[in-house]
Design an enzyme around this catalytic site. Structure first.
Site, mmCIF file in Angstrom:
data_model
loop_
_atom_site.group_PDB
_atom_site.id
_atom_site.type_symbol
_atom_site.label_atom_id
_atom_site.label_comp_id
_atom_site.label_asym_id
_atom_site.label_seq_id
_atom_site.Cartn_x
_atom_site.Cartn_y
_atom_site.Cartn_z
ATOM 1 N N PHE A 152 35.740 3.415 -8.461
ATOM 2 C CA PHE A 152 34.529 3.190 -9.047
ATOM 3 C C PHE A 152 33.898 1.924 -8.482
ATOM 4 O O PHE A 152 32.884 1.489 -8.941
ATOM 5 C CB PHE A 152 34.279 3.487 -10.449
ATOM 6 C CG PHE A 152 34.828 4.758 -10.785
ATOM 7 C CD1 PHE A 152 33.976 5.994 -10.713
ATOM 8 C CD2 PHE A 152 36.033 5.049 -11.287
ATOM 9 C CE1 PHE A 152 34.390 7.292 -11.327
ATOM 10 C CE2 PHE A 152 36.522 6.310 -11.882
ATOM 11 C CZ PHE A 152 35.610 7.233 -11.805
ATOM 12 N N ARG A 154 31.737 -0.991 -6.693
ATOM 13 C CA ARG A 154 30.664 -1.067 -6.131
ATOM 14 C C ARG A 154 30.870 -2.402 -4.672
ATOM 15 O O ARG A 154 31.055 -3.175 -4.947
ATOM 16 C CB ARG A 154 29.560 -1.759 -6.960
ATOM 17 C CG ARG A 154 29.235 -0.983 -8.143
ATOM 18 C CD ARG A 154 28.514 -1.732 -9.134
ATOM 19 N NE ARG A 154 29.232 -3.028 -9.330
ATOM 20 C CZ ARG A 154 28.608 -4.078 -10.233
ATOM 21 N NH1 ARG A 154 27.343 -3.999 -10.513
ATOM 22 N NH2 ARG A 154 29.457 -5.101 -10.473
ATOM 23 N N GLY A 255 13.063 1.266 -5.311
ATOM 24 C CA GLY A 255 13.269 0.528 -4.055
ATOM 25 C C GLY A 255 13.279 1.956 -2.966
ATOM 26 O O GLY A 255 12.601 2.918 -3.148
ATOM 27 N N CYS A 262 28.642 6.229 -0.071
ATOM 28 C CA CYS A 262 29.241 7.142 -1.083
ATOM 29 C C CYS A 262 28.131 8.032 -1.530
ATOM 30 O O CYS A 262 28.139 9.238 -1.408
ATOM 31 C CB CYS A 262 29.896 6.200 -2.164
ATOM 32 S SG CYS A 262 31.158 5.499 -1.753
HETATM 33 P P1 NAD Z 1 36.608 3.058 5.247
HETATM 34 O O1 NAD Z 1 36.062 3.950 6.395
HETATM 35 O O2 NAD Z 1 36.280 1.720 5.132
HETATM 36 O O3 NAD Z 1 38.435 2.924 5.228
HETATM 37 C C1 NAD Z 1 38.923 3.987 5.532
HETATM 38 C C2 NAD Z 1 40.187 3.292 6.388
HETATM 39 O O4 NAD Z 1 41.163 4.432 6.578
HETATM 40 C C3 NAD Z 1 40.001 3.169 7.755
HETATM 41 O O5 NAD Z 1 40.264 1.602 8.169
HETATM 42 C C4 NAD Z 1 40.758 4.245 8.717
HETATM 43 O O6 NAD Z 1 41.168 3.682 9.925
HETATM 44 C C5 NAD Z 1 41.977 4.472 7.694
HETATM 45 N N1 NAD Z 1 42.771 5.591 7.967
HETATM 46 C C6 NAD Z 1 42.105 6.788 8.164
HETATM 47 N N2 NAD Z 1 43.168 7.591 8.364
HETATM 48 C C7 NAD Z 1 44.270 7.036 8.266
HETATM 49 C C8 NAD Z 1 45.655 7.229 8.331
HETATM 50 N N3 NAD Z 1 46.097 8.708 8.496
HETATM 51 N N4 NAD Z 1 46.617 6.546 8.201
HETATM 52 C C9 NAD Z 1 46.376 5.035 7.961
HETATM 53 N N5 NAD Z 1 45.040 4.762 7.901
HETATM 54 C C10 NAD Z 1 44.055 5.827 8.153
HETATM 55 O O7 NAD Z 1 36.477 3.977 4.097
HETATM 56 P P2 NAD Z 1 36.011 3.211 2.728
HETATM 57 O O8 NAD Z 1 34.690 2.710 2.376
HETATM 58 O O9 NAD Z 1 37.226 2.356 2.146
HETATM 59 O O10 NAD Z 1 36.398 4.711 1.648
HETATM 60 C C11 NAD Z 1 37.509 5.224 1.566
HETATM 61 C C12 NAD Z 1 37.490 6.544 0.426
HETATM 62 O O11 NAD Z 1 37.155 5.573 -0.815
HETATM 63 C C13 NAD Z 1 36.363 7.387 0.587
HETATM 64 O O12 NAD Z 1 36.736 8.727 0.249
HETATM 65 C C14 NAD Z 1 35.150 6.890 -0.006
HETATM 66 O O13 NAD Z 1 34.324 7.859 -0.512
HETATM 67 C C15 NAD Z 1 35.794 6.328 -1.271
HETATM 68 N N6 NAD Z 1 35.010 5.420 -2.041
HETATM 69 C C16 NAD Z 1 34.199 4.162 -1.410
HETATM 70 C C17 NAD Z 1 33.914 3.374 -1.964
HETATM 71 C C18 NAD Z 1 33.181 2.296 -1.296
HETATM 72 O O14 NAD Z 1 32.419 1.507 -1.819
HETATM 73 N N7 NAD Z 1 33.050 2.114 0.070
HETATM 74 C C19 NAD Z 1 33.741 3.146 -3.596
HETATM 75 C C20 NAD Z 1 34.407 4.227 -3.843
HETATM 76 C C21 NAD Z 1 35.197 5.374 -3.284
#
Ligand code: NAD
Length: 432
Positions: A152, A154, A255, A262
């Protein structure tokens, strides 16, 4: 405890650094070699307030490691956290689970001893079941439990949120797995609620929460439109609403619409899952459409401010989808710029952190300034699109001297309207 995190992005990296700070031995795995090379060389790959210091501290303490090898990270781990991306499917409007599935298959053969596989990525309901099947198929001998551990945090506050979460939701069907997760988050035991639920409930909680927040933003934006017509002030209205404990003050900032990696994809995925299950979700549907239109409305405001000027020079402050991050994925600023670029305009933009990630999306379609004042030189209008703190302290005299036409469209209500009007600006905020 020994922890492996698959996926070292905006979620994986802060989580890995945070867990190392708790004292666990953490190996962050990513298949992007350049990312891992950079982290191994001591160069952080994304901006988050306070992350870099903790990253160096834990690397030096010998608790934080990086690798591209599943075997190296997974084989010693008590807990393997999957934090890979779940982008929208290119054809269907659901979230695409292919990276989660691939991660599960790739790591399965390296599991040794009892291991908890925790899915932190935001995943469609039932993915925990699929991951369990995939691992069993690949490695029938594996001794493991799959749990849902939704994230969760941010962006922009990732470090703060890691150490101060509102709650830790754990979707686990086994007592052994629950005990291990309790141990993982032991340092938070006194300051947060750990909620243990069914795995499918945990998966749903994530989508239900993000969809609700998106609806809240859509609602306050519509209310802002209403205030503009009636002479009310959305700031005052939101404050009055937020003092009601049942409503709360957060996510009531009108805004340019929500963005980021997300909310847009999670609302789409929620709607898709609802339709697949023959459930109507009219509110989520309305939020998605309202948010799409919102960005067009903002572009129209900016274009209206420069109507009649041939090839107007538009200064943009802010490219990231919100302050505190360099992430431009689904940024309202990028979408609004995209709308503006359908017209003969010149855009010069400034963002304190997101220049590089914006360049990856916009390239040379716009010009990038090094300072906020450089961006406004000879501008016909200033459009404020991201709520960075530094914009709040803009010097009205300086803006006045630098701009060609004194017009401001403040999509984040950052500047003081009275001050700007007193300096002769045509100032338009949101909902006031
Ligand atoms: P991101 O794209 O920044 O990072 C994902 C990483 O996973 C990348 O570096 C990619 O190279 C790596 N990857 C993909 N497949 C792989 C594999 N098989 N082996 C090794 N590495 C692999 O994504 P993120 O923003 O960190 O989001 C990740 C998840 O978390 C998503 O499901 C997203 O919805 C969720 N999420 C994100 C946030 C946010 O604020 N970014 C907040 C809560 C939940």
């Amino acid at each position: 405890m020994k922890v492996a995190i698959i996926g070292t992005g905006y979620v994986g990296l802060p989580t890995g650094v945070g867990l190392a700070e708790f004292g666990h031995t953490v190996t962050c795995i990513d298949r992007e070699k350049s990312k891992i090379d950079s982290l191994m060389a001591g160069k952080i790959t994304l901006y988050e307030d306070g992350l870099e210091e903790l990253f160096h501290k834990n690397v030096q303490a010998g608790r934080l490691f990086f690798t591209t090898s599943m075997q190296e990270g997974v084989s010693k781990a008590d807990i393997v956290i999957i934090g890979v991306g779940t982008p929208p499917h290119p054809v269907k409007k659901e979230a695409d689970m292919k990276y989660v599935h691939a991660a599960a298959i790739e790591m399965a053969e390296h599991l040794q001893g009892y291991t908890v596989v925790a899915i932190k990525s935001t995943v469609t309901v039932g993915t925990g079941d699929d991951v369990e099947i995939l691992i069993k198929k690949k490695n029938p001998q594996a001794y493991f439990d799959v749990i849902s551990l939704p994230e969760f945090l941010r962006e922009g506050y990732a470090v703060h949120d890691f150490f101060n979460p509102d709650r830790v939701v754990v979707g686990a069907n086994s007592e052994k797995a629950k005990a291990l997760v309790k141990k993982l988050y032991q340092p938070l035991a006194d300051k947060t609620t750990m909620l243990f639920v069914k795995r499918r409930s945990a998966e749903t909680i994530k989508y239900a929460s993000n969809s609700f927040l998106a609806i809240k933003i859509h609602y306050i934006n519509e209310m802002a439109n209403f205030c503009e017509k009636t002479g009310a002030d959305i700031y005052e209205v939101a404050k009055g609403m937020g003092l009601d404990n049942r409503i709360g003050p957060k996510f009531l900032h009108a805004g340019p619409g929500y963005g980021g990696s997300c909310f847009p994809k999670d609302t789409m995925a929620m709607l898709y899952m609802a339709r697949q299950n023959n459930v109507e979700m009219t509110l989520v549907d309305a939020a998605i459409e309202g948010n799409r239109v919102r960005k067009i409305q903002m572009a129209e405001r900016i274009l209206k401010a420069v109507k009649g000027i041939e090839k107007p020079r538009i200064a943009v402050w802010g490219l990231a989808f919100k302050n505190g991050t360099d992430d431009c994925r689904q940024s309202p600023a990028i979408d609004i710029i995209g709308e503006l670029l359908d017209y003969p305009v010149e855009i010069i933009a400034y963002d304190p952190k997101a220049k590089e990630s914006a360049y990856a999306l916009l390239g040379i379609k716009i010009t990038y300034a090094e300072t906020m004042y450089e961006a406004v030189e000879n501008a016909d209008v200033l459009a404020i699109l991201t709520e960075w703190e530094e914009f709040k302290s803009a010097d009205a005299d300086k803006l006045s001297a630098l701009m060609k036409n004194k017009k401001i469209v403040d999509c984040r209500n950052l500047l003081d309207k009275e001050t700007m009007l007193a300096h002769g600006f045509a100032y338009q905020g949101i909902g006031r």
